[in-house]
Design an enzyme around this catalytic site. Structure first.
Site, mmCIF file in Angstrom:
data_model
loop_
_atom_site.group_PDB
_atom_site.id
_atom_site.type_symbol
_atom_site.label_atom_id
_atom_site.label_comp_id
_atom_site.label_asym_id
_atom_site.label_seq_id
_atom_site.Cartn_x
_atom_site.Cartn_y
_atom_site.Cartn_z
ATOM 1 N N GLY A 180 9.236 2.015 7.268
ATOM 2 C CA GLY A 180 9.174 0.844 6.714
ATOM 3 C C GLY A 180 7.888 0.608 5.758
ATOM 4 C CE LYS A 203 3.922 3.172 10.558
ATOM 5 N NZ LYS A 203 3.394 4.346 11.401
ATOM 6 N N GLY A 212 7.833 4.227 3.610
ATOM 7 C CA GLY A 212 8.434 5.557 3.779
ATOM 8 C C GLY A 212 9.734 5.033 4.844
ATOM 9 C CB VAL A 231 1.587 0.306 4.860
ATOM 10 C CG1 VAL A 231 0.124 -0.020 5.157
ATOM 11 C CG2 VAL A 231 2.018 1.290 5.912
ATOM 12 C CG ASP A 234 3.840 13.602 9.818
ATOM 13 O OD1 ASP A 234 4.014 15.073 9.294
ATOM 14 O OD2 ASP A 234 4.276 12.788 9.528
ATOM 15 C CG LEU A 280 -1.859 -1.025 1.222
ATOM 16 C CD1 LEU A 280 -2.720 -0.922 2.607
ATOM 17 C CD2 LEU A 280 -2.886 -1.026 0.057
ATOM 18 N N GLY A 281 2.094 1.194 0.557
ATOM 19 C CA GLY A 281 2.861 2.287 0.792
ATOM 20 C C GLY A 281 4.109 1.943 1.617
#
Length: 322
Positions: free
Chosen positions: A55, A71, A52, A57, A167, A49-50
Site C-alpha cells: 500500500g 501506513k 510498495g 505510507v 526482511d 512518504l513511500g
C-alpha cells in the site's frame, strides 16, 4: 480529537484475526483510530512518504508536536496478515524499533500509525545522491548504525518467543535526526515456535537480501536475518547497491575476499583513510563473510555476533583517529 484507547473492538479484531504462536492481546497499548480520524491525521493524503506492494505510507500529525507515519494498506489485504503485523510489532519495545502508536481496523481501511522518523531510510542515505553527491557518512557513524542494528536483532532473537524480522535491508532501517537507526516494516516478521524454525511456502524477504538457504529448504530461522544483516554490512563498507544492472555485489564481494588487496578496492573511498581504518574495514568484511556462509549451521548467532562486532571494530579507537 477523540481516541478510543485499548477499545474492545481493537482487542477483538486482533484476537479473532491474529492467529500467531502467542496470543497476548491483553498487553496491547495501542490507540484505535476511526476512518474519519485517519483522514484528519494525514490531511487529505498531502504528503506521500513511500509506497510498495502493501500500500502507501503518508506523513501525518496527531497534533502540532506529534508527527506520525501512516501506513495505509491496499484494499484486499488479508485481515490475518494485518493483525499478525500489528501483534508482532507491538511486542517489541526497543529504542531501535519504530514505535507503533495505533491502528485502524474498520472495513477496507486497514492502517497502522507509527512515529515519524525524519531522515528517511538507510538505503536512500547510502545510494541516492543529491546535487552535491552522496550524503557524507563517516566510518564511525556507519559503525554506530551497524552496532545498533545488531543490538536490536539480538534482542528480537533473544525474546522469550523469538521474533524473526524476515526482511532486513537498508530500506527498512529508518534514521532519526541523529542518524540513530530505527528498524521498521514488520509485515513479514513472525514469532518463532519453540524449536526456532518455521516452514513457509510464501516468499519472504527481498531480492539480494534473502538467505539462499530459504530457497532450498523453505525454513526460516533467526539465521535468516543474520544472512540479510551480512548483506547490509557489505553495503555499509562498499556503498554499492546489492543488485546494480548485471552486477551482483555479494558475488563480487565473496570472490574478492579470496584476495586481500582486491577486497580493499571495494571499500568506499570516503571511509578509506589510514591503515587503522583499513584494518577495521577488513575485520568487518570478515564478519560479513561469516554471515554470508551458505551452510546455515556456520552462520553466527546474532547475540554472539554483536560481541564480535565490538571486538573487531574498536569504535573508541576509531573515534580517536577522526
Amino acid at each position: 480529537m477523540s481516541m478510543d484507547y485499548q477499545g474492545n473492538s481493537l482487542r477483538d479484531f486482533l484476537k479473532n484475526n491474529g492467529h500467531v504462536v502467542l496470543q497476548r492481546v491483553n498487553n496491547y497499548n495501542l490507540r484505535s483510530f476511526t476512518e474519519k480520524e485517519r483522514e484528519h491525521i494525514i490531511n487529505g493524503y498531502s504528503t506521500l512518504l513511500g509506497k510498495g506492494a502493501f500500500g502507501e505510507v503518508y506523513k501525518g500529525a496527531l497534533d502540532v508536536q506529534c508527527l506520525v507515519a501512516v501506513k495505509k494498506y491496499k484494499d484486499g489485504t488479508r485481515k490475518e496478515d494485518f493483525a499478525k503485523e500489528v501483534i508482532v510489532h507491538s511486542q517489541i519495545n526497543h529504542k531501535n524499533v519504530v514505535r507503533l502508536l495505533g491502528c485502524c481496523t474498520e472495513e477496507n481501511t486497514l492502517t497502522i500509525v507509527m512515529e515519524f522518523i525524519c531522515n528517511g531510510n538507510l538505503n536512500n542515505i547510502l545510494h541516492c545522491s543529491n546535487a552535491n553527491g552522496n550524503v557524507p557518512l563517516p566510518l564511525d557513524k556507519r559503525l554506530d548504525i551497524t552496532i545498533e542494528l545488531a543490538e536490536v536483532l539480538s534482542c528480537m532473537h533473544s525474546m522469550s518467543s523469538p521474533v524473526l524480522h524476515g526482511d532486513i535491508k537498508p530500506a527498512n532501517v529508518l534514521l532519526d535526526e541523529n542518524l540513530v537507526p530505527k528498524l521498521s516494516d514488520f509485515g513479514i516478521a513472525r514469532f518463532l515456535s519453540t524449536n526456532e524454525v518455521q516452514q513457509t511456502r510464501n516468499i519472504a524477504g527481498s531480492i539480494g537480501y534473502l538467505d539462499p538457504l530459504f530457497n532450498q529448504t523453505g525454513l526460516l530461522t533467526p539465521k535468516s536475518d543474520v544472512y540479510s544483516f551480512g548483506v547490509v554490512l557489505v553495503e555499509m563498507i562498499t556503498r554499492k547497491k546489492v543488485v546494480d544492472g548485471n552486477t551482483n555485489l555479494i558475488q563480487n564481494f565473496t570472490n574478492s575476499l579470496k584476495r586481500e588487496k582486491v577486497v580493499r578496492q571495494m571499500f568506499d573511498d570516503e571511509i578509506v583513510d589510514g591503515k587503522k581504518k583499513i584494518k577495521v574495514l577488513e575485520d568487518i568484511a570478515k564478519l560479513a563473510a561469516e554471515c554470508l556462509r551458505l551452510q546455515d549451521r556456520l552462520h553466527p548467532e546474532m547475540v554472539g555476533f554483536l560481541s564480535l562486532l565490538f571486538l573487531h571494530s574498536p569504535v573508541n579507537e576509531i573515534e580517536c583517529q577522526l
